[in-house]
Design an enzyme around this catalytic site. Structure first.
Site, PDB file in Angstrom:
ATOM      1  N   LYS A   1      17.848   6.768 -16.544  1.00 41.35           N
ATOM      2  CA  LYS A   1      18.818   7.865 -16.532  1.00 41.35           C
ATOM      3  C   LYS A   1      19.621   7.891 -17.843  1.00 41.35           C
ATOM      4  CE  LYS A   1      17.884   9.144 -12.250  1.00 41.35           C
ATOM      5  NZ  LYS A   1      16.772   8.238 -12.014  1.00 41.35           N
TER       6      LYS A   1
ATOM      7  N   LYS B   1      23.366  11.328  -9.591  1.00 40.51           N
ATOM      8  CA  LYS B   1      22.230  10.402  -9.672  1.00 40.51           C
ATOM      9  C   LYS B   1      22.716   8.970  -9.853  1.00 40.51           C
ATOM     10  CE  LYS B   1      19.712  13.940 -12.221  1.00 40.51           C
ATOM     11  NZ  LYS B   1      18.595  14.243 -13.112  1.00 40.51           N
TER      12      LYS B   1
ATOM     13  N   ARG C   1       6.554  16.874 -14.598  1.00 39.19           N
ATOM     14  CA  ARG C   1       6.301  15.539 -15.152  1.00 39.19           C
ATOM     15  C   ARG C   1       5.362  15.694 -16.340  1.00 39.19           C
ATOM     16  NH1 ARG C   1       6.355  10.343 -13.494  1.00 39.19           N
ATOM     17  NH2 ARG C   1       8.543  10.903 -13.217  1.00 39.19           N
TER      18      ARG C   1
ATOM     19  N   ARG D   1       6.140  19.541  -9.889  1.00 38.08           N
ATOM     20  CA  ARG D   1       6.419  19.098  -8.518  1.00 38.08           C
ATOM     21  C   ARG D   1       7.452  20.036  -7.924  1.00 38.08           C
ATOM     22  NH1 ARG D   1       8.096  13.489 -10.717  1.00 38.08           N
ATOM     23  NH2 ARG D   1       8.963  14.998 -12.170  1.00 38.08           N
TER      24      ARG D   1
ATOM     25  N   ARG E   1      15.071  18.275  -3.756  1.00 39.01           N
ATOM     26  CA  ARG E   1      14.430  17.370  -4.716  1.00 39.01           C
ATOM     27  C   ARG E   1      12.923  17.621  -4.759  1.00 39.01           C
ATOM     28  NH1 ARG E   1      16.140  12.073  -1.738  1.00 39.01           N
ATOM     29  NH2 ARG E   1      15.467  13.465  -0.082  1.00 39.01           N
TER      30      ARG E   1
ATOM     31  N   ASP F   1      10.714  13.959 -17.271  1.00 36.65           N
ATOM     32  CA  ASP F   1      10.949  14.968 -16.235  1.00 36.65           C
ATOM     33  C   ASP F   1      11.697  16.118 -16.884  1.00 36.65           C
ATOM     34  OD1 ASP F   1       9.788  13.339 -14.362  1.00 36.65           O
ATOM     35  OD2 ASP F   1      11.665  12.747 -13.393  1.00 36.65           O
TER      36      ASP F   1
ATOM     37  N   GLU G   1      15.103  13.305 -17.153  1.00 33.82           N
ATOM     38  CA  GLU G   1      14.864  11.872 -16.961  1.00 33.82           C
ATOM     39  C   GLU G   1      13.736  11.412 -17.870  1.00 33.82           C
ATOM     40  OE1 GLU G   1      14.416   8.738 -13.243  1.00 33.82           O
ATOM     41  OE2 GLU G   1      13.402  10.654 -13.084  1.00 33.82           O
TER      42      GLU G   1
ATOM     43  N   ASN H   1      11.120   8.416 -17.779  1.00 28.64           N
ATOM     44  CA  ASN H   1      10.609   7.337 -16.929  1.00 28.64           C
ATOM     45  C   ASN H   1       9.756   6.385 -17.760  1.00 28.64           C
ATOM     46  OD1 ASN H   1      11.237   8.242 -13.925  1.00 28.64           O
ATOM     47  ND2 ASN H   1      10.701  10.065 -15.099  1.00 28.64           N
TER      48      ASN H   1
END
Ligand SMILES: Nc1ncnc2c1ncn2[C@@H]1O[C@H](COP(=O)(O)OP(=O)(O)O)[C@@H](O)[C@H]1O
Ligand SMILES: [Mg+2]
Length: 323
Positions: free
Chosen positions: A133, A168, A218, A232, A240, A280, A288, A290
């Protein structure tokens, strides 16, 4: 090549979904040795990293009517062998978050591996640098408006300004603990108190992006370059989009704006040794980065008829100097 994957227990992985399995399968198909271990099976001996490794033999998944189908016995393991990780050409650190103290200890052990002998993906130092994050804030010019705080009055003021926001936890993943914030919610104060453990732990508060209903994209980056993406889309009454909470996956392309985002983060990722990363992106904003165990390549391969695992391993073949 000899490759070691540090993963969660293999029995808990989903061969049709987990990117670690896709990478291992691609390595096997390309003729490389694949070994597995877990973070708690690492040791330092003689100043470098050793692990109890098991050689794994996989039965590759097959695409049947648009779905990955796997054998019920999709992996076979050898006995454990205590091995110096410098005998491997590369080590993939793919333990799932949360990044606990134990996770951090594993990165300190991996740090001792001589990089001239073995490439660690992602770099242990990079994994410590990049809280999934917080690291995003280093690219705040492509991020939605965001604050990090444990202070209720600061949080309230921000949410009132933005009208709606998303909270978050800094160590979360897969949608865990992500909350929609409405300043008129009668639970607002309580939500902040619980999430910040009464003002003791900072959380991220981000402007709510209404485009999130059309999906959270993603984008997989390999060595700083985008190689594929999947959208997504939240389903039902869920806001979400994470696959783990029922997000529906949808074929997508990478837009010009998203390529700009990738360009904005790519060289920093490379500098931090973050070679395999999942961004993301919502409504053209980075939400984000990842780095621990990004997933998505099974879905991208299925929808786009690609083989990203193979692409990653072929990149590795070039990145690692032959003996
Ligand atoms: N700024 C935002 N506005 C609207 N929805 C968001 C926003 N940030 C995240 N979300 C939703 O919350 C989900 C999880 O957020 P994310 O930051 O990716 O954390 P994680 O995937 O680690 O749980 C996303 O898939 C998205 O649907
Ligand atoms: Mg996410």
């Amino acid at each position: 090549m000899k490759l070691a994957f540090i993963i969660d227990p293999i029995s808990r992985l989903d061969p049709g979904h987990d990117t670690s399995v896709a990478l291992m399968e691609a390595a096997q198909t390309l003729g490389h040795e694949v070994w597995i271990t877990q973070a708690h099976q690492l040791s330092v001996i003689g100043g470098t990293a050793w692990a109890r490794l098991q050689k794994v033999r996989l039965t590759p998944v097959k695409l049947v009517d648009g779905r990955w189908v796997s054998d019920s016995n999709w992996y076979q393991l050898s006995d454990e062998v205590l091995t110096c990780l410098e005998d491997m050409d590369a080590v993939f650190m793919r333990t799932d978050p949360p990044v606990t103290m134990r996770y951090l200890y594993a990165t300190y052990i991996l740090e001792l591996i001589n990089p001239a002998k073995t490439l660690v993906i992602n770099s242990p130092q990079g994994l410590r640098e990049a809280n999934e994050k917080m690291y995003t804030l280093q690219f705040h010019q492509v991020m939605p408006e965001t604050i990090v705080s444990q202070d209720k009055s600061i949080i309230r003021q921000f949410v009132e300004e933005k009208k709606f926001a998303v909270l978050k936890p800094l160590g979360g993943k897969a949608g865990e603990g992500i909350l929609f914030l409405d300043p008129s919610d009668r639970n607002f104060n309580s939500i902040i108190e619980v999430s910040t453990q009464h003002g003791r732990e900072p959380v991220m508060i981000q402007q709510y992006l209404p485009e999130a209903k059309d999906g959270d994209k993603r984008i997989i980056l390999l060595d700083g370059e985008p190689i594929g993406a999947v959208n997504r889309v939240p389903t039902g009454s869920e806001f979400r989009g994470n696959m783990a909470v029922g997000g529906r996956v949808e074929k997508t392309d990478i837009t010009e704006r998203e390529r700009e985002i990738c360009a904005a983060v790519g060289s920093k990722l490379r500098d931090n040794g973050l070679y395999f990363v999942g961004l993301d992106v919502i409504g053209g904003y980075l939400t984000e980065v990842n780095v621990t165990s990004p997933t998505g390549i099974r879905e991208i391969d299925r929808l786009n008829n690609t083989n990203l695992g193979k692409q990653v391993i072929q990149w590795l073949e070039k990145a690692i100097p032959s003996p």
